[in-house]
Design an enzyme around this catalytic site. Structure first.
Site, PDB file in Angstrom:
ATOM      1  N   ARG A 269       1.905  -0.061   3.280  1.00 55.08           N
ATOM      2  CA  ARG A 269       1.175  -1.268   3.674  1.00 55.08           C
ATOM      3  C   ARG A 269       1.925  -2.478   3.128  1.00 55.08           C
ATOM      4  O   ARG A 269       2.552  -2.399   2.063  1.00 55.08           O
ATOM      5  CB  ARG A 269      -0.243  -1.285   3.080  1.00 55.08           C
ATOM      6  CG  ARG A 269      -1.248  -0.456   3.816  1.00 55.08           C
ATOM      7  CD  ARG A 269      -1.658  -1.087   5.163  1.00 55.08           C
ATOM      8  NE  ARG A 269      -2.662  -0.290   5.838  1.00 55.08           N
ATOM      9  CZ  ARG A 269      -2.387   0.721   6.679  1.00 55.08           C
ATOM     10  NH1 ARG A 269      -1.147   1.042   6.956  1.00 55.08           N
ATOM     11  NH2 ARG A 269      -3.366   1.387   7.263  1.00 55.08           N
TER      12      ARG A 269
ATOM     13  N   HIS B  26       4.928  -2.661  12.401  1.00 56.35           N
ATOM     14  CA  HIS B  26       3.862  -1.748  11.952  1.00 56.35           C
ATOM     15  C   HIS B  26       3.602  -0.650  12.988  1.00 56.35           C
ATOM     16  O   HIS B  26       2.471  -0.488  13.457  1.00 56.35           O
ATOM     17  CB  HIS B  26       2.566  -2.532  11.649  1.00 56.35           C
ATOM     18  CG  HIS B  26       1.570  -1.718  10.858  1.00 56.35           C
ATOM     19  ND1 HIS B  26       0.700  -2.267   9.956  1.00 56.35           N
ATOM     20  CD2 HIS B  26       1.319  -0.382  10.837  1.00 56.35           C
ATOM     21  CE1 HIS B  26      -0.040  -1.304   9.424  1.00 56.35           C
ATOM     22  NE2 HIS B  26       0.309  -0.163   9.953  1.00 56.35           N
TER      23      HIS B  26
HETATM   24  P1  NAP Z   1      -2.878  10.352   1.298  1.00 55.91           P
HETATM   25  O1  NAP Z   1      -2.810  11.737   1.827  1.00 55.91           O
HETATM   26  O2  NAP Z   1      -4.178   9.810   0.833  1.00 55.91           O
HETATM   27  O3  NAP Z   1      -1.797  10.256   0.101  1.00 55.91           O
HETATM   28  C1  NAP Z   1      -1.709   9.179  -0.746  1.00 55.91           C
HETATM   29  C2  NAP Z   1      -0.720   9.508  -1.842  1.00 55.91           C
HETATM   30  O4  NAP Z   1      -0.543   8.335  -2.672  1.00 55.91           O
HETATM   31  C3  NAP Z   1      -1.216  10.622  -2.782  1.00 55.91           C
HETATM   32  O5  NAP Z   1      -0.154  11.450  -3.166  1.00 55.91           O
HETATM   33  C4  NAP Z   1      -1.732   9.838  -3.986  1.00 55.91           C
HETATM   34  O6  NAP Z   1      -1.698  10.543  -5.213  1.00 55.91           O
HETATM   35  C5  NAP Z   1      -0.741   8.707  -4.030  1.00 55.91           C
HETATM   36  N1  NAP Z   1      -1.289   7.575  -4.797  1.00 55.91           N
HETATM   37  C6  NAP Z   1      -2.412   6.870  -4.563  1.00 55.91           C
HETATM   38  N2  NAP Z   1      -2.605   5.965  -5.544  1.00 55.91           N
HETATM   39  C7  NAP Z   1      -1.575   6.114  -6.401  1.00 55.91           C
HETATM   40  C8  NAP Z   1      -1.226   5.498  -7.620  1.00 55.91           C
HETATM   41  N3  NAP Z   1      -1.985   4.525  -8.163  1.00 55.91           N
HETATM   42  N4  NAP Z   1      -0.110   5.916  -8.258  1.00 55.91           N
HETATM   43  C9  NAP Z   1       0.654   6.901  -7.737  1.00 55.91           C
HETATM   44  N5  NAP Z   1       0.369   7.540  -6.575  1.00 55.91           N
HETATM   45  C10 NAP Z   1      -0.737   7.147  -5.924  1.00 55.91           C
HETATM   46  O7  NAP Z   1      -2.329   9.316   2.381  1.00 55.91           O
HETATM   47  P2  NAP Z   1      -1.332   9.587   3.609  1.00 55.91           P
HETATM   48  O8  NAP Z   1      -2.072  10.180   4.746  1.00 55.91           O
HETATM   49  O9  NAP Z   1      -0.146  10.274   3.105  1.00 55.91           O
HETATM   50  O10 NAP Z   1      -0.983   8.064   4.011  1.00 55.91           O
HETATM   51  C11 NAP Z   1      -0.379   7.193   3.082  1.00 55.91           C
HETATM   52  C12 NAP Z   1      -0.413   5.764   3.595  1.00 55.91           C
HETATM   53  O11 NAP Z   1       0.529   5.591   4.653  1.00 55.91           O
HETATM   54  C13 NAP Z   1      -1.716   5.285   4.215  1.00 55.91           C
HETATM   55  O12 NAP Z   1      -2.659   4.913   3.221  1.00 55.91           O
HETATM   56  C14 NAP Z   1      -1.282   4.095   5.044  1.00 55.91           C
HETATM   57  O13 NAP Z   1      -1.367   2.900   4.281  1.00 55.91           O
HETATM   58  C15 NAP Z   1       0.168   4.401   5.363  1.00 55.91           C
HETATM   59  N6  NAP Z   1       0.402   4.621   6.808  1.00 55.91           N
HETATM   60  C16 NAP Z   1       1.182   3.734   7.478  1.00 55.91           C
HETATM   61  C17 NAP Z   1       1.452   3.938   8.801  1.00 55.91           C
HETATM   62  C18 NAP Z   1       2.377   3.011   9.556  1.00 55.91           C
HETATM   63  O14 NAP Z   1       2.436   3.097  10.777  1.00 55.91           O
HETATM   64  N7  NAP Z   1       3.100   2.161   8.879  1.00 55.91           N
HETATM   65  C19 NAP Z   1       0.911   5.044   9.479  1.00 55.91           C
HETATM   66  C20 NAP Z   1       0.113   5.920   8.758  1.00 55.91           C
HETATM   67  C21 NAP Z   1      -0.145   5.708   7.429  1.00 55.91           C
HETATM   68  P3  NAP Z   1      -2.570  11.890  -5.432  1.00 55.91           P
HETATM   69  O15 NAP Z   1      -1.865  12.948  -4.599  1.00 55.91           O
HETATM   70  O16 NAP Z   1      -2.453  12.150  -6.883  1.00 55.91           O
HETATM   71  O17 NAP Z   1      -3.940  11.593  -4.939  1.00 55.91           O
HETATM   72  C1  GLV Z   2      -1.451   2.966  10.234  1.00 60.21           C
HETATM   73  O1  GLV Z   2      -1.029   2.018   9.656  1.00 60.21           O
HETATM   74  C2  GLV Z   2      -2.292   3.944   9.625  1.00 60.21           C
HETATM   75  O2  GLV Z   2      -2.838   3.684   8.547  1.00 60.21           O
HETATM   76  O3  GLV Z   2      -2.461   5.029  10.226  1.00 60.21           O
END
Ligand code: NAP
Ligand code: GLV
Length: 314
Positions: A229, A277
C-alpha cells in the site's frame, strides 16, 4: 429476503453485479445506492465505501472486501462489529506472483539500464550476476508474500521473508518481529514489500530502513519494490534515497495518494517503474465465486475463512 449489497467506489458496478448473478438462489444482489429495505442486507461486498454507509444495515452479518487489503475499511470508525473477510483466491495470488517475478527480474537483469542504453543506441553488456548470487527479501509472509517467496526461490534467488510472527517456509530464510528486521535487511539486495497497511506498518519504507539494506550485493545498489500500500512508503524518502544512491531503483504500484498526482516527481524519474495500483487486480468472476463459496458455507453454519483480526487491522 436476504440480500448482498455491492458497495464499491472507483470501479464500474456492472461487471461485478453480473458476476454476482451466480448468487441467485442464495440471496438477492443490490447495487448501492439502491439498497432497498436496509433490513434485507445481510452481506456487503465493499471497496472503499463511504464511512458510515455500512453502519446503516442493522442485520448485516459479514463484510467481504473486494481486495486482499482491508486498510480502507478499517479506517471507518463506524464499521459494524461483524466479520470482515479478506479476498483470498488463487487468481489474485497468481497475479501478484506475476508482478513480483516481473519486477524482481527486471531489476536483476538491469532493464532500466538497458532501456537507457537502447535510447542512446548503445550496445554494451553490463555485469550480470546469476539469480543465485542475489538476495531478495520479502516483507510480509502472508498469502501473497509466501507465494512470492516460493516463486522467487524457484527462479534461483536467495530468498528471505519477514513477518510479525515466526513462520516456516521451505527454502526461505524466515525473520520475524522488530528485532529481526535489521538482520533481514542486512542480507537483502532486492526488497519486495507485501505488507498490509496498519498503524504498525505505516511509513515503514523510509530512509532509516533503506540505509539498513545490504551494501555488499552483486547488483550496483539495493532496489525497493512496493506492491503493498502507498501508506507504507515515504515518497520523499524514496526520492532522496534514489538521489543519494542509498537505493538504485524502485518499482512502485501503490502511492500515498491515488491516482498519483501529476506533480509527483516519481512520474518522470528514470530509476522508477510505476504502475497504477494493478499489481494484482481483483477479477469480478473469481472474487464473486469466492464470495459465493463463503456465503453458502456461512448459511450452512460453517465458519467464514480469511476473517480480519480487528485488533491487528489485517
Ligand atoms: P496477509 O495474508 O494478511 O499477510 C500479511 C503479512 O504481513 C503476514 O505475514 C503478517 O505477519 C505480516 N505483517 C503484518 N503486520 C506486520 C508487522 N507489523 N510486522 C511484520 N510483519 C507484519 O496479506 P496478503 O493477502 O498477503 O496481502 C498483503 C497485502 O498486499 C494486502 O494487505 C494489500 O495491502 C496488498 N495487496 C496489494 C495489491 C495490489 O494490487 N497492489 C493486491 C493485493 C494485495 P504474520 O504472518 O505474522 O501475521
Ligand atoms: C488490492 O490492492 C488488494 O488489496 O487486493
Amino acid at each position: 429476503v436476504a440480500a448482498l449489497l455491492l458497495a464499491i467506489s472507483g470501479y464500474r458496478p456492472e461487471p461485478w453485479a453480473g458476476a454476482l448473478s451466480i448468487l441467485r438462489g442464495a440471496c438477492d444482489v443490490r447495487v448501492w445506492p439502491d439498497a432497498g429495505d436496509p433490513a434485507d442486507i445481510r452481506y456487503a461486498l465493499a471497496w472503499k465505501p463511504p464511512h458510515g454507509l455500512l453502519a446503516g444495515f442493522p442485520k448485516l452479518e459479514a463484510i467481504f472486501s473486494l481486495g486482499a487489503g482491508v486498510d480502507a475499511l478499517m479506517r471507518d470508525p463506524t464499521l459494524p462489529a461483524v466479520p470482515v473477510v479478506r479476498y483470498v483466491d488463487p487468481d489474485l495470488t497468481g497475479r501478484m506472483r506475476e508482478y513480483v517475478a516481473l519486477h524482481v527480474l527486471a531489476h536483476h537483469r538491469r532493464m532500466l539500464d538497458y532501456a537507457a542504453q537502447q535510447h542512446s543506441r548503445l550496445w554494451r553488456e553490463l555485469p550480470q550476476p546469476a539469480a543465485r548470487e542475489v538476495r531478495v527479501g520479502v516483507m510480509g509472509l502472508g498469502v501473497l508474500g509466501q507465494d512470492a517467496c516460493v516463486a522467487l526461490a524457484m527462479l534461483g534467488f536467495q530468498v528471505a521473508g519477514w513477518s510479525r510472527t515466526p513462520k516456516k517456509v521451505a527454502g526461505v530464510a524466515c525473520f520475524a518481529g522488530a528485532e529481526q528486521l535489521a538482520p533481514f535487511l542486512a542480507r537483502t539486495d532486492i526488497l519486495v514489500c507485501l505488507l498490509p497497511l496498519t498503524p504498525e506498518t505505516e511509513g515503514i519504507l523510509n530512509m532509516r530502513l533503506f540505509r539498513l539494506l545490504a551494501r555488499d550485493g552483486a547488483l550496483p545498489a539495493p532496489v525497493v519494490i512496493n506492491a503493498g500500500r502507498g501508506g507504507l512508503q515515504n515518497e520523499a524518502d524514496i526520492l532522496a534515497a534514489l538521489k543519494g544512491g542509498v537505493i538504485g531503483a524502485a518499482s512502485l504500484d501503490v502511492f500515498a495518494e491515488e491516482p498519483l498526482p501529476d506533480t509527483s516527481p516519481l512520474w518522470g524519474h528514470p530509476r522508477v517503474i510505476l504502475t497504477p495500483h494493478n499489481a494484482a487486480w481483483s477479477s469480478p468472476e473469481a472474487c464473486a465465486r469466492a464470495v459465493v463459496r463463503q456465503i453458502k458455507a456461512h448459511q450452512n453454519g460453517a465458519p467464514l475463512a480469511h476473517v480480519v483480526d480487528r485488533s491487528l487491522s489485517y
